[in-house]
Design a protein around this motif. Structure first.
Motif, PDB file in Angstrom:
ATOM      1  N   GLN A   6      -0.192 -13.810  -0.980  1.00  9.37           N
ATOM      2  CA  GLN A   6       0.118 -13.303   0.200  1.00  9.37           C
ATOM      3  C   GLN A   6      -0.165 -14.611   0.954  1.00  9.37           C
ATOM      4  OE1 GLN A   6      -3.838 -10.909  -0.457  1.00  9.37           O
ATOM      5  NE2 GLN A   6      -2.356  -8.985  -0.733  1.00  9.37           N
ATOM      6  N   THR A  36       4.382  -0.154  12.138  1.00  9.52           N
ATOM      7  CA  THR A  36       4.282   1.230  10.947  1.00  9.52           C
ATOM      8  C   THR A  36       4.114   0.923  10.053  1.00  9.52           C
ATOM      9  OG1 THR A  36       6.582   1.696  11.673  1.00  9.52           O
ATOM     10  CG2 THR A  36       6.202   2.250   9.909  1.00  9.52           C
ATOM     11  N   LEU A  37       4.001  -0.646   9.584  1.00  6.01           N
ATOM     12  CA  LEU A  37       2.888  -1.256   8.755  1.00  6.01           C
ATOM     13  C   LEU A  37       1.469  -1.652   9.278  1.00  6.01           C
ATOM     14  CD1 LEU A  37       4.877  -3.617   6.973  1.00  6.01           C
ATOM     15  CD2 LEU A  37       4.396  -1.175   6.213  1.00  6.01           C
ATOM     16  N   LEU A  38       1.567  -2.149  10.079  1.00  9.06           N
ATOM     17  CA  LEU A  38      -0.007  -2.712  10.998  1.00  9.06           C
ATOM     18  C   LEU A  38      -0.357  -1.579  11.226  1.00  9.06           C
ATOM     19  CD1 LEU A  38       1.177  -6.452  10.573  1.00  9.06           C
ATOM     20  CD2 LEU A  38       0.382  -4.816   8.366  1.00  9.06           C
ATOM     21  N   LEU A  76      -3.640  -8.536   5.299  1.00  6.36           N
ATOM     22  CA  LEU A  76      -3.254  -8.688   3.825  1.00  6.36           C
ATOM     23  C   LEU A  76      -4.720  -8.398   2.775  1.00  6.36           C
ATOM     24  CD1 LEU A  76      -0.152 -11.109   3.147  1.00  6.36           C
ATOM     25  CD2 LEU A  76      -0.015  -8.556   3.194  1.00  6.36           C
ATOM     26  N   ARG A  79      -5.953  -4.617   3.258  1.00  6.75           N
ATOM     27  CA  ARG A  79      -4.780  -3.942   3.023  1.00  6.75           C
ATOM     28  C   ARG A  79      -3.439  -4.303   1.689  1.00  6.75           C
ATOM     29  NH1 ARG A  79      -2.301  -1.043   7.659  1.00  6.75           N
ATOM     30  NH2 ARG A  79      -1.285   0.190   5.477  1.00  6.75           N
ATOM     31  N   GLU A  81      -2.405  -3.903  -0.871  1.00  2.13           N
ATOM     32  CA  GLU A  81      -1.170  -2.961  -1.040  1.00  2.13           C
ATOM     33  C   GLU A  81       0.151  -3.480  -0.069  1.00  2.13           C
ATOM     34  OE1 GLU A  81      -3.343   0.033   1.370  1.00  2.13           O
ATOM     35  OE2 GLU A  81      -3.291  -1.992   0.380  1.00  2.13           O
ATOM     36  N   LEU A  82       0.119  -3.556   1.241  1.00  2.00           N
ATOM     37  CA  LEU A  82       0.900  -4.293   2.132  1.00  2.00           C
ATOM     38  C   LEU A  82       1.813  -5.750   1.433  1.00  2.00           C
ATOM     39  CD1 LEU A  82      -0.551  -3.236   5.386  1.00  2.00           C
ATOM     40  CD2 LEU A  82       1.388  -1.760   4.171  1.00  2.00           C
ATOM     41  N   GLU A  85       5.683  -5.048   0.651  1.00  2.00           N
ATOM     42  CA  GLU A  85       6.432  -4.384   2.255  1.00  2.00           C
ATOM     43  C   GLU A  85       6.409  -6.017   2.871  1.00  2.00           C
ATOM     44  OE1 GLU A  85       5.461  -0.366   3.436  1.00  2.00           O
ATOM     45  OE2 GLU A  85       3.999  -0.589   1.835  1.00  2.00           O
ATOM     46  N   LEU A  86       5.880  -6.640   3.328  1.00  2.00           N
ATOM     47  CA  LEU A  86       5.833  -7.467   4.203  1.00  2.00           C
ATOM     48  C   LEU A  86       6.466  -8.203   3.394  1.00  2.00           C
ATOM     49  CD1 LEU A  86       1.969  -7.815   5.587  1.00  2.00           C
ATOM     50  CD2 LEU A  86       4.345  -6.933   6.605  1.00  2.00           C
TER      51      LEU A  86
END
Length: 102
Positions: A6, A36-38, A76, A79, A81-82, A85-86
């Motif tokens: 991370q 969209t993600l954050l 991170l 979350r 799990e992102l 995706e990041l």
């Protein structure tokens, strides 16, 4: 299974943010994707970072990059799990940046 480190994901994305601040098209795309993600606060923070760089100049880029590294690391932690995706978003953005350079 791929291990997501991370702090590395955060650093790589922060460097992309710093580069995107200077590219109108990439900035708009990255702002949308990070939003969209954050969430919307991330979109607003990205806009504010860009405005500071535009107002103060390129000397502000390392500061903004550092702020984004911390912001993304914090996200991170909350979350994890992102991370994947990041990391994927960073890889796409790096490819777009490389394609734009002469």
């Amino acid at each position: 299974m791929q291990v997501i480190h991370q702090p590395r994901v955060a650093w790589d994305m922060a460097r992309v943010v710093g580069a995107a601040v200077l590219d109108e098209e990439l900035f708009a795309w990255l702002r949308h994707e990070l939003g969209t993600l954050l969430g919307k606060p991330a979109e607003q923070a990205l806009t504010e970072s860009r405005e500071r760089v535009q107002r103060i100049g390129d000397a502000r880029l390392p500061v903004e990059t550092g702020l984004w590294r911390v912001r993304i690391e914090d996200a991170l932690r909350q979350r994890p799990e992102l991370g994947g995706e990041l990391a994927a978003l960073t890889a796409v953005a790096v490819g777009l940046l490389a394609a734009r350079r002469p």
